[in-house]
Design an enzyme around this catalytic site. Structure first.
Site, PDB file in Angstrom:
ATOM      1  N   GLY A 104       0.825  -1.273  -0.063  1.00  0.00           N
ATOM      2  CA  GLY A 104      -0.004  -0.132   0.084  1.00  0.00           C
ATOM      3  C   GLY A 104       0.917   1.138   0.189  1.00  0.00           C
ATOM      4  N   SER A 138      -0.380  -1.588   4.769  1.00  0.00           N
ATOM      5  CA  SER A 138      -1.254  -0.177   4.916  1.00  0.00           C
ATOM      6  C   SER A 138      -2.132   0.048   3.665  1.00  0.00           C
ATOM      7  CB  SER A 138      -0.066   0.936   5.070  1.00  0.00           C
ATOM      8  OG  SER A 138       0.784   0.890   4.138  1.00  0.00           O
ATOM      9  N   GLY A 167      -5.416   0.927   3.902  1.00  0.00           N
ATOM     10  CA  GLY A 167      -6.607   1.670   4.247  1.00  0.00           C
ATOM     11  C   GLY A 167      -7.004   1.503   5.310  1.00  0.00           C
ATOM     12  N   ASP A 219     -14.093   9.192  11.593  1.00  0.00           N
ATOM     13  CA  ASP A 219     -13.569   8.213  10.668  1.00  0.00           C
ATOM     14  C   ASP A 219     -14.692   7.179  10.449  1.00  0.00           C
ATOM     15  OD1 ASP A 219     -11.020   9.142  10.316  1.00  0.00           O
ATOM     16  OD2 ASP A 219     -10.041   7.178  11.192  1.00  0.00           O
ATOM     17  N   HIS A 246       9.460  38.467   3.917  1.00  0.00           N
ATOM     18  CA  HIS A 246      10.532  37.937   3.249  1.00  0.00           C
ATOM     19  C   HIS A 246      11.818  37.929   4.142  1.00  0.00           C
ATOM     20  CE1 HIS A 246      13.630  37.581   0.130  1.00  0.00           C
ATOM     21  NE2 HIS A 246      14.422  38.519   0.774  1.00  0.00           N
TER      22      HIS A 246
HETATM   23  P1  FAD Z   1     -10.427   7.408  16.378  1.00  0.00           P
HETATM   24  O1  FAD Z   1      -9.426   8.160  16.571  1.00  0.00           O
HETATM   25  O2  FAD Z   1     -10.135   6.173  15.786  1.00  0.00           O
HETATM   26  O3  FAD Z   1     -11.022   7.153  17.793  1.00  0.00           O
HETATM   27  C1  FAD Z   1     -12.076   6.293  18.008  1.00  0.00           C
HETATM   28  C2  FAD Z   1     -12.094   5.677  19.438  1.00  0.00           C
HETATM   29  O4  FAD Z   1     -13.241   5.280  19.768  1.00  0.00           O
HETATM   30  C3  FAD Z   1     -11.008   4.737  19.492  1.00  0.00           C
HETATM   31  O5  FAD Z   1     -10.101   5.072  20.709  1.00  0.00           O
HETATM   32  C4  FAD Z   1     -11.723   3.385  19.829  1.00  0.00           C
HETATM   33  O6  FAD Z   1     -11.149   2.718  20.836  1.00  0.00           O
HETATM   34  C5  FAD Z   1     -12.926   4.092  20.525  1.00  0.00           C
HETATM   35  N1  FAD Z   1     -14.238   2.884  20.426  1.00  0.00           N
HETATM   36  C6  FAD Z   1     -14.442   2.434  19.124  1.00  0.00           C
HETATM   37  N2  FAD Z   1     -15.632   1.771  19.561  1.00  0.00           N
HETATM   38  C7  FAD Z   1     -16.042   2.069  20.804  1.00  0.00           C
HETATM   39  C8  FAD Z   1     -17.085   1.822  21.514  1.00  0.00           C
HETATM   40  N3  FAD Z   1     -18.083   1.184  21.256  1.00  0.00           N
HETATM   41  N4  FAD Z   1     -17.146   2.052  22.896  1.00  0.00           N
HETATM   42  C9  FAD Z   1     -16.223   2.989  23.316  1.00  0.00           C
HETATM   43  N5  FAD Z   1     -15.142   3.351  22.631  1.00  0.00           N
HETATM   44  C10 FAD Z   1     -15.069   3.035  21.367  1.00  0.00           C
HETATM   45  N6  FAD Z   1      -4.915  12.144  10.579  1.00  0.00           N
HETATM   46  C11 FAD Z   1      -4.356  13.395  10.290  1.00  0.00           C
HETATM   47  O7  FAD Z   1      -5.433  14.137  10.213  1.00  0.00           O
HETATM   48  N7  FAD Z   1      -3.224  13.695  10.526  1.00  0.00           N
HETATM   49  C12 FAD Z   1      -2.177  12.787  10.504  1.00  0.00           C
HETATM   50  O8  FAD Z   1      -0.970  13.097  10.568  1.00  0.00           O
HETATM   51  C13 FAD Z   1      -2.529  11.342  10.665  1.00  0.00           C
HETATM   52  N8  FAD Z   1      -1.722  10.438  10.879  1.00  0.00           N
HETATM   53  C14 FAD Z   1      -1.852   9.248  10.805  1.00  0.00           C
HETATM   54  C15 FAD Z   1      -1.131   8.186  10.832  1.00  0.00           C
HETATM   55  C16 FAD Z   1      -1.544   6.758  11.119  1.00  0.00           C
HETATM   56  C17 FAD Z   1      -0.624   5.918  11.301  1.00  0.00           C
HETATM   57  C18 FAD Z   1      -2.930   6.517  11.205  1.00  0.00           C
HETATM   58  C19 FAD Z   1      -3.295   5.165  11.471  1.00  0.00           C
HETATM   59  C20 FAD Z   1      -3.975   7.394  11.221  1.00  0.00           C
HETATM   60  C21 FAD Z   1      -3.551   8.755  10.977  1.00  0.00           C
HETATM   61  N9  FAD Z   1      -4.558   9.982  10.820  1.00  0.00           N
HETATM   62  C22 FAD Z   1      -4.127  11.203  10.564  1.00  0.00           C
HETATM   63  C23 FAD Z   1      -5.918   9.366  10.840  1.00  0.00           C
HETATM   64  C24 FAD Z   1      -6.621   9.794  12.179  1.00  0.00           C
HETATM   65  O9  FAD Z   1      -5.830   8.891  13.088  1.00  0.00           O
HETATM   66  C25 FAD Z   1      -7.928   9.424  12.188  1.00  0.00           C
HETATM   67  O10 FAD Z   1      -8.365  10.204  11.025  1.00  0.00           O
HETATM   68  C26 FAD Z   1      -8.744  10.037  13.558  1.00  0.00           C
HETATM   69  O11 FAD Z   1      -7.969   9.511  14.740  1.00  0.00           O
HETATM   70  C27 FAD Z   1      -9.998   9.818  13.422  1.00  0.00           C
HETATM   71  O12 FAD Z   1     -10.712  10.263  14.530  1.00  0.00           O
HETATM   72  P2  FAD Z   1     -11.986   9.634  15.289  1.00  0.00           P
HETATM   73  O13 FAD Z   1     -12.074  10.441  16.560  1.00  0.00           O
HETATM   74  O14 FAD Z   1     -12.938   9.692  14.216  1.00  0.00           O
HETATM   75  O15 FAD Z   1     -11.716   7.956  15.477  1.00  0.00           O
HETATM   76  P1  NAI Z   2      -4.650   5.025   2.033  1.00  0.00           P
HETATM   77  O1  NAI Z   2      -5.919   4.845   1.477  1.00  0.00           O
HETATM   78  O2  NAI Z   2      -3.948   6.220   2.000  1.00  0.00           O
HETATM   79  O3  NAI Z   2      -3.666   4.063   1.083  1.00  0.00           O
HETATM   80  C1  NAI Z   2      -3.693   2.660   0.695  1.00  0.00           C
HETATM   81  C2  NAI Z   2      -3.274   2.350  -0.332  1.00  0.00           C
HETATM   82  O4  NAI Z   2      -3.138   0.801  -0.508  1.00  0.00           O
HETATM   83  C3  NAI Z   2      -3.846   2.811  -1.802  1.00  0.00           C
HETATM   84  O5  NAI Z   2      -2.759   3.354  -2.527  1.00  0.00           O
HETATM   85  C4  NAI Z   2      -4.320   1.484  -2.254  1.00  0.00           C
HETATM   86  O6  NAI Z   2      -4.510   1.453  -3.676  1.00  0.00           O
HETATM   87  C5  NAI Z   2      -3.347   0.570  -1.787  1.00  0.00           C
HETATM   88  N1  NAI Z   2      -4.007  -0.763  -1.781  1.00  0.00           N
HETATM   89  C6  NAI Z   2      -5.425  -1.073  -1.327  1.00  0.00           C
HETATM   90  N2  NAI Z   2      -5.512  -2.439  -1.338  1.00  0.00           N
HETATM   91  C7  NAI Z   2      -4.140  -3.165  -1.642  1.00  0.00           C
HETATM   92  C8  NAI Z   2      -3.823  -4.313  -2.011  1.00  0.00           C
HETATM   93  N3  NAI Z   2      -4.830  -5.390  -1.884  1.00  0.00           N
HETATM   94  N4  NAI Z   2      -2.492  -4.503  -2.342  1.00  0.00           N
HETATM   95  C9  NAI Z   2      -1.694  -3.218  -2.750  1.00  0.00           C
HETATM   96  N5  NAI Z   2      -1.883  -2.143  -2.503  1.00  0.00           N
HETATM   97  C10 NAI Z   2      -3.265  -1.870  -2.006  1.00  0.00           C
HETATM   98  O7  NAI Z   2      -4.748   4.133   3.285  1.00  0.00           O
HETATM   99  P2  NAI Z   2      -3.491   3.826   4.370  1.00  0.00           P
HETATM  100  O8  NAI Z   2      -2.005   4.395   4.034  1.00  0.00           O
HETATM  101  O9  NAI Z   2      -3.654   2.744   5.102  1.00  0.00           O
HETATM  102  O10 NAI Z   2      -3.854   5.211   5.628  1.00  0.00           O
HETATM  103  C11 NAI Z   2      -5.338   5.213   6.180  1.00  0.00           C
HETATM  104  C12 NAI Z   2      -5.861   6.360   6.213  1.00  0.00           C
HETATM  105  O11 NAI Z   2      -5.248   6.939   7.557  1.00  0.00           O
HETATM  106  C13 NAI Z   2      -5.367   7.503   5.376  1.00  0.00           C
HETATM  107  O12 NAI Z   2      -6.193   7.319   4.068  1.00  0.00           O
HETATM  108  C14 NAI Z   2      -5.614   8.726   5.997  1.00  0.00           C
HETATM  109  O13 NAI Z   2      -6.912   9.122   5.850  1.00  0.00           O
HETATM  110  C15 NAI Z   2      -5.133   8.443   7.445  1.00  0.00           C
HETATM  111  N6  NAI Z   2      -3.855   8.840   7.465  1.00  0.00           N
HETATM  112  C16 NAI Z   2      -3.512  10.182   7.512  1.00  0.00           C
HETATM  113  C17 NAI Z   2      -2.258  10.598   7.443  1.00  0.00           C
HETATM  114  C18 NAI Z   2      -2.135  12.069   7.334  1.00  0.00           C
HETATM  115  O14 NAI Z   2      -2.937  12.820   7.251  1.00  0.00           O
HETATM  116  N7  NAI Z   2      -0.837  12.609   7.243  1.00  0.00           N
HETATM  117  C19 NAI Z   2      -1.215   9.729   7.810  1.00  0.00           C
HETATM  118  C20 NAI Z   2      -1.584   8.239   7.810  1.00  0.00           C
HETATM  119  C21 NAI Z   2      -2.731   7.962   7.585  1.00  0.00           C
END
Ligand code: FAD
Ligand code: NAI
Length: 474
Positions: free
Chosen positions: A189, A278, A280, A321, A453
């Site tokens: 991914g 990774s 999605g 999300d 600047h």
């Molecule tokens: P979440 O953060 O997923 O929180 C949901 C919470 O609900 C969780 O703690 C879960 O345990 C809890 N929960 C679920 N079901 C229940 C239940 N039934 N009862 C009680 N608790 C429950 N986004 C950015 O904008 N910038 C970034 O740089 C960025 N980097 C990322 C890097 C990685 C590696 C990943 C995986 C994601 C990244 N994201 C980034 C995406 C971002 O983390 C999410 O979009 C964001 O956390 C979503 O917020 P949320 O509150 O919807 O859900």
């Molecule tokens: P992503 O959606 O960004 O990328 C997933 C990639 O995997 C895509 O390019 C897709 O074509 C590929 N893919 C899907 N199925 C596949 C398969 N079977 N084999 C090979 N490739 C495949 O998802 P990612 O990187 O997992 O991140 C999840 C989400 O978390 C992001 O979409 C973003 O919303 C959030 N995130 C945001 C960050 C930020 O804001 N800087 C940092 C990290 C995550």
């Protein structure tokens, strides 16, 4: 005894905790429940969700350390700083990252206390409609609330049939805790996590190969930006295989082997010490008992909501999300604020056209608004202003001449439609573009604003000037 609240927020991630705090500020009696496995020193689930525990914050901490390492290894000597070859202490890097997570997640508990939000450790599950409100089970307790805000977030999508042990085969959770630099790292991914985590481990010395199913690179970004990003990241050493089809993945306690067919349909194999999957994320409604009360889902498994995050059921809202739209922390937070204000009878609103995206590679990639390909598809007549960072004194001074800013404006009205940046500081530069979009600015508005600047923001200014073919320094 059943606990009673005006509002129960299910999930304490960026969407949920912000919704809870805003609702409390507006005078509601609010509780927020959270059930993740990341326990704090008291043994309670940490707040902050994916973002603070296993997402945005820890990944950015590792990106920073690995960036410093890369600079020390490759950029210092060119500026006359001789420190020899740097060494990385991975355990210390992870401990620093964990310390930041501790500090921030604990901080949210402090914010809850300050704002009088009741924290309920435990999983929230719908039981039934009661009067004008809803009854849920939270852990072992019954809780009733007039409004419920579902903010249960998302979890990593896995490859079918492949067990993620978060040691050899990792999703985002294990990827942030790899305890030694792997000689070879495979990533499936080439999306945001693939590029960010691939960058971390490539900088620290791993050979990183990223297998991507799509034939094109970074399809969600503007096509020029995607092309430039692929060129730069490839030059840095990331290896991309696009258009692949993943076959059988075999993992042992020490290594992993991925069979795939390449773009031409030829069978191939990638062997590595670790694999990060990774591909999605999927909405998280596990154990929520949504079906029992008739909460409507989309065909993609998200909770179905309208523009104001109302579900099909009165008094139940869903944000972040777990609903449509980009999976981004700031989008989740804004939806949290909007819903709390809507419940209070105010006019909370989120503009989906002005949500910035950032990818924290080096150089950073950031954009807001529409891409050139979206404008073409929609038959919108547009003009383009594109200026490289190479023409900017500050960019040269900090040793970051790569990339460009591309401004897209409507041909007839000059209204800004999109700003796309690949270059140093893009994550901060995009804020100006977001403000401009929110205020329906024209490219001329940006062009007539005085920019300090020497700053990187002058490239945004020049790109706006270039829309009218009057760039001054390019
Ligand atoms: P979440 O953060 O997923 O929180 C949901 C919470 O609900 C969780 O703690 C879960 O345990 C809890 N929960 C679920 N079901 C229940 C239940 N039934 N009862 C009680 N608790 C429950 N986004 C950015 O904008 N910038 C970034 O740089 C960025 N980097 C990322 C890097 C990685 C590696 C990943 C995986 C994601 C990244 N994201 C980034 C995406 C971002 O983390 C999410 O979009 C964001 O956390 C979503 O917020 P949320 O509150 O919807 O859900
Ligand atoms: P992503 O959606 O960004 O990328 C997933 C990639 O995997 C895509 O390019 C897709 O074509 C590929 N893919 C899907 N199925 C596949 C398969 N079977 N084999 C090979 N490739 C495949 O998802 P990612 O990187 O997992 O991140 C999840 C989400 O978390 C992001 O979409 C973003 O919303 C959030 N995130 C945001 C960050 C930020 O804001 N800087 C940092 C990290 C995550």
């Amino acid at each position: 005894m059943t606990k009673q609240f005006d509002i129960l927020v299910v999930g304490g991630g960026p969407g949920g905790y912000v919704a809870a705090i805003r609702a409390a500020q507006l005078g509601f009696k609010v509780a927020c429940c959270e059930s993740n496995p990341y326990a704090d020193p008291k043994g309670e689930p940490r707040l902050g969700g994916t973002c603070l525990n296993v997402g945005c914050i820890p990944s950015k901490a590792l990106l920073h350390t690995s960036h410093l390492f890369d600079e020390a290894a490759h950029a210092f000597a060119g500026q006359g700083i001789d420190i020899g070859a740097p060494k990385i202490d991975v355990a210390k890097m992870l401990a620093r990252k964990n310390g930041i997570v501790d500090q921030l997640t604990g901080g949210i508990k402090g914010l809850f206390k300050k704002n009088k939000v009741a924290f309920l450790p435990g999983h929230g599950a719908f039981l039934a409609k009661v009067g004008e409100g809803w009854k849920l089970k939270v852990g072992a307790e019954d809780v009733e609330a007039k409004h419920v805000i579902v903010a249960t977030g998302s979890k990593a999508r896995h490859l079918p049939g492949l067990t993620v042990d978060n040691k050899i085969v990792c999703d985002n959770v294990g990827a942030l805790d790899i305890d030694a630099v792997p000689k070879k790292l495979a990533i499936v991914g080439a999306g945001v996590i693939g590029l960010e985590m691939g960058s971390v481990w490539r900088r620290l010395g791993a050979e990183v190969t990223i297998l991507e199913a799509a034939p094109g690179f970074l399809g969600m970004a503007d096509i020029d930006i995607a092309r430039e990003a692929k060129k730069i990241l490839t030059k840095q050493g990331l290896v991309f295989q696009l258009g692949v089809k993943i076959g059988e993945v075999k993992a042992t306690k020490k290594a992993v082997s991925i069979a795939y067919t390449d773009q031409d349909g030829k069978p191939a194999q990638l062997d590595a010490e670790r694999l990060i999957v990774s591909i999605g994320r999927i909405p998280n409604i596990e154990g929520l008992n949504a079906g029992a009360v008739g909460l409507k889902l989309t065909e993609r498994g998200q909770i179905a909501v309208d523009a104001h995050c109302r579900t099909n059921l009165p008094g139940i809202w869903a944000i972040g999300d777990v609903v449509r739209g980009p999976m981004l922390a700031h989008k989740a937070m804004e939806e949290g604020v909007m819903v709390a204000e809507r419940i209070a009878g105010q006019a909370g609103h989120v503009n989906p056209e002005a949500i910035p995206n950032v990818i924290y590679t080096t150089p950073e990639i950031a954009w807001v608004g529409q891409t050139e390909q979206q404008l073409k598809d929609a038959n919108v007549a547009y003009k383009v202003g594109k200026v490289p960072f190479l023409a900017n004194g500050r960019a040269l001074g900090i040793g970051a001449p790569e990339g460009f800013v591309k401004v897209l404006a409507e041909a007839r009205t000059d209204r800004l439609l999109g700003v796309h940046i690949i270059g140093a500081g893009a994550s901060d530069l995009v804020a100006e573009a977001t403000v401009a979009l929110e205020f329906f600015a024209a490219s001329e508005d940006l062009a007539r604003i005085c920019h300090a600047h020497p700053t990187l923001s002058e490239v945004v200014h020049e790109a706006a000037l270039a829309c009218d073919k009057r760039a001054l320094h390019f």
